[in-house]
Enzyme design. Structure first.
Site, mmCIF file in Angstrom:
data_model
loop_
_atom_site.group_PDB
_atom_site.id
_atom_site.type_symbol
_atom_site.label_atom_id
_atom_site.label_comp_id
_atom_site.label_asym_id
_atom_site.label_seq_id
_atom_site.Cartn_x
_atom_site.Cartn_y
_atom_site.Cartn_z
ATOM 1 N N ARG A 1 0.533 -1.093 0.047
ATOM 2 C CA ARG A 1 0.079 -0.008 0.036
ATOM 3 C C ARG A 1 0.780 1.157 -0.033
ATOM 4 O O ARG A 1 0.357 2.421 0.038
ATOM 5 C CB ARG A 1 -1.092 0.060 1.238
ATOM 6 N N TYR B 1 0.882 4.344 -2.522
ATOM 7 C CA TYR B 1 -0.330 5.239 -2.341
ATOM 8 C C TYR B 1 -0.068 6.153 -0.997
ATOM 9 O O TYR B 1 -0.306 7.509 -1.194
ATOM 10 C CB TYR B 1 -1.665 4.612 -2.288
ATOM 11 N N ASN C 1 -13.079 7.279 3.571
ATOM 12 C CA ASN C 1 -13.792 6.179 2.650
ATOM 13 C C ASN C 1 -14.887 6.832 2.242
ATOM 14 O O ASN C 1 -16.060 7.006 3.013
ATOM 15 C CB ASN C 1 -14.162 4.908 3.213
ATOM 16 N N ARG D 1 -13.134 -1.394 -4.704
ATOM 17 C CA ARG D 1 -13.412 -0.943 -3.197
ATOM 18 C C ARG D 1 -14.712 -1.418 -2.827
ATOM 19 O O ARG D 1 -15.727 -2.215 -3.505
ATOM 20 C CB ARG D 1 -13.388 0.429 -3.262
ATOM 21 N N VAL D 2 -14.817 -1.589 -1.511
ATOM 22 C CA VAL D 2 -15.654 -2.646 -0.831
ATOM 23 C C VAL D 2 -17.148 -2.137 -0.864
ATOM 24 O O VAL D 2 -17.946 -3.095 -1.257
ATOM 25 C CB VAL D 2 -15.249 -2.525 0.840
ATOM 26 N N ASN E 1 -17.922 -3.297 -4.847
ATOM 27 C CA ASN E 1 -17.907 -4.693 -4.823
ATOM 28 C C ASN E 1 -19.018 -5.400 -4.073
ATOM 29 O O ASN E 1 -19.483 -6.198 -4.786
ATOM 30 C CB ASN E 1 -16.725 -5.163 -4.026
ATOM 31 N N GLN F 1 -12.489 -5.976 10.739
ATOM 32 C CA GLN F 1 -12.072 -4.413 10.567
ATOM 33 C C GLN F 1 -13.185 -3.646 10.298
ATOM 34 O O GLN F 1 -14.189 -3.981 9.764
ATOM 35 C CB GLN F 1 -10.987 -4.640 9.464
ATOM 36 N N ARG G 1 -14.410 0.508 8.790
ATOM 37 C CA ARG G 1 -14.278 1.638 7.939
ATOM 38 C C ARG G 1 -15.607 2.498 8.483
ATOM 39 O O ARG G 1 -16.619 2.217 8.784
ATOM 40 C CB ARG G 1 -14.113 1.346 6.626
ATOM 41 N N GLN H 1 -8.864 -0.455 11.679
ATOM 42 C CA GLN H 1 -9.932 0.172 12.080
ATOM 43 C C GLN H 1 -9.757 1.652 11.647
ATOM 44 O O GLN H 1 -8.715 2.176 11.293
ATOM 45 C CB GLN H 1 -10.022 0.295 13.546
#
Ligand code: NAD
Ligand code: UDP
Ligand code: UDP
Length: 315
Positions: free
Chosen positions: A141, A144, A173, A185-186, A189, A208, A210, A275
């Protein structure tokens, strides 16, 4: 009317920003190399008399005349920014140098789309702007995270050294219509998987967290930040403090979409933060801003968008 440059303007956030600025009566120059963005996101604006689209890669110099710059060019999804990590760092760092050089020549105000990733996998929770972060400099990562951190460094050095009028926004996010179905991205998706009746892919144990901000709330904060008095540089956190586990997100999406998708568990990518939640006290006091759109309402809008998009693609 101001002449405003939006780099990354054909992307998810950039296209919504172009819409907002045109609606506010400004002259908008959208610059994009279409790496993750698409002409489709701005097609409805191409005939607008005060909208101009330029295909250009911000790692190369750019000579144009504008009053303000929003620098958003950079892939934001881990899947896409890890596809060509060297180009990702170049986009963040060389892109920042070129846009700062442009702002310096024009004496233009410039806003940087930074990220909560500058906090890495944080030990302080929620994250205030004063937290310096915990970032791996050599992981997958890092292209980025470190690219964005270096861009912030450049912004503050141009500010101190050349007296540039800078604004740095750390985005948490953000989701909404015009995310690409293959963005990776979640939120996109899970919605696309649920709509197609495919398994919902949870990475790791799904515990986890977000905190998800709807795009309209974010764009409002961008515009307010650009309008703050000279000398207020940020960095400023922008995001929605509502914090959810990935399992909770999957269950919400499934409840709204319906269908028979099952949750399946996949390996957690390395360095995936455990987190994340913004401390938005600064945005509340300086911008008089806080998010208005609850996750469920934002998900409904986003689901409706993907229904239309996927139906269109199938037709
Ligand atoms: P996106 O991938 O949809 O948009 C990025 C845009 O930048 C795309 O249109 C892409 O084609 C363009 N681009 C990439 N490299 C370029 C280059 N070298 N030259 C010109 N254009 C280039 O992602 P997004 O979610 O809209 O993110 C926009 C910005 O906001 C990014 O800088 C991202 O890092 C930042 N950000 C977004 C989020 C989020 O949750 N959406 C969170 C933190 C930060
Ligand atoms: N630059 C640009 N457009 C401009 C002015 C500068 O793209 O209108 C780029 C140029 O590539 C330059 C960079 O911004 O290398 C940094 O500019 P700066 O003036 O800070 O430094 P220098 O020109 O001395 O490298
Ligand atoms: N994630 C997931 N399934 C997916 C895509 C992502 O469980 O199909 C997880 C991912 O591992 C991370 C979280 O969702 O913990 C948010 O991922 P995203 O790529 O959206 O953003 P970021 O990690 O950059 O915050």
């Amino acid at each position: 009317m101001a002449r405003i440059l939006v780099t990354g303007g054909a992307g998810f956030l950039g296209s919504h920003l172009c819409d907002r600025l045109l609606d506010d009566g400004h002259d908008v120059l959208c610059v994009d190399n279409f790496f993750t963005g698409s002409k489709r996101n701005i097609a409805h604006r191409l005939e607008h008399p005060y909208f101009e689209l330029m295909r250009h890669d911000v790692t190369f110099p750019l000579y144009v005349e504008v009053d303000q710059i929003y620098n958003l060019a950079c892939p934001a999804s881990p899947v896409h920014y890890q596809h060509d990590p060297v180009q990702t760092t170049k986009t963040s760092v060389h892109g920042a140098i070129n846009m700062l050089g442009l702002a310096k020549r024009l004496k233009a105000r410039i806003l940087q789309a930074s990220t909560s990733e500058v906090y890495g996998d944080p030990e302080v929770h929620p994250q205030p702007e004063g937290y310096w972060g915990r970032v791996n400099p050599i992981g997958i990562r890092s292209c980025y995270d470190e690219g964005k951190r270096c861009a912030e460094t450049l912004f503050f050095d141009y500010h101190r050294q050349h007296n540039l009028d800078i604004k740095v926004v750390r985005i948490f996010n953000t989701y909404g219509p015009r995310m690409h179905p293959n963005d990776g991205r979640v939120v996109s998706n899970f919605i696309v998987q649920a709509l197609r009746g495919e398994d919902i892919t949870i990475y790791g144990d799904g515990r986890q967290t977000r905190s998800f901000c709807y795009v309209d709330d974010l764009i409002e904060a961008f515009v307010r930040m650009m309008g703050t008095e000279a000398g207020f540089t940020g960095p400023i956190n922008i995001g929605n403090p509502g914090e959810f586990t990935m399992i909770e997100l999957a269950e919400k999406v499934l409840a709204l979409v319906g269908g028979r998708s099952k949750l399946v568990f996949r390996p957690l990518p390395s360095d995936d933060p455990k987190q994340r939640q913004p401390d938005i006290a600064l945005a509340k006091s300086v911008l008089d801003w806080q998010p208005k759109v609850a996750l469920e309402d934002g998900l409904k809008e986003t689901i409706a968008y993907f229904r239309r998009t996927l139906d269109g693609a199938a037709a």
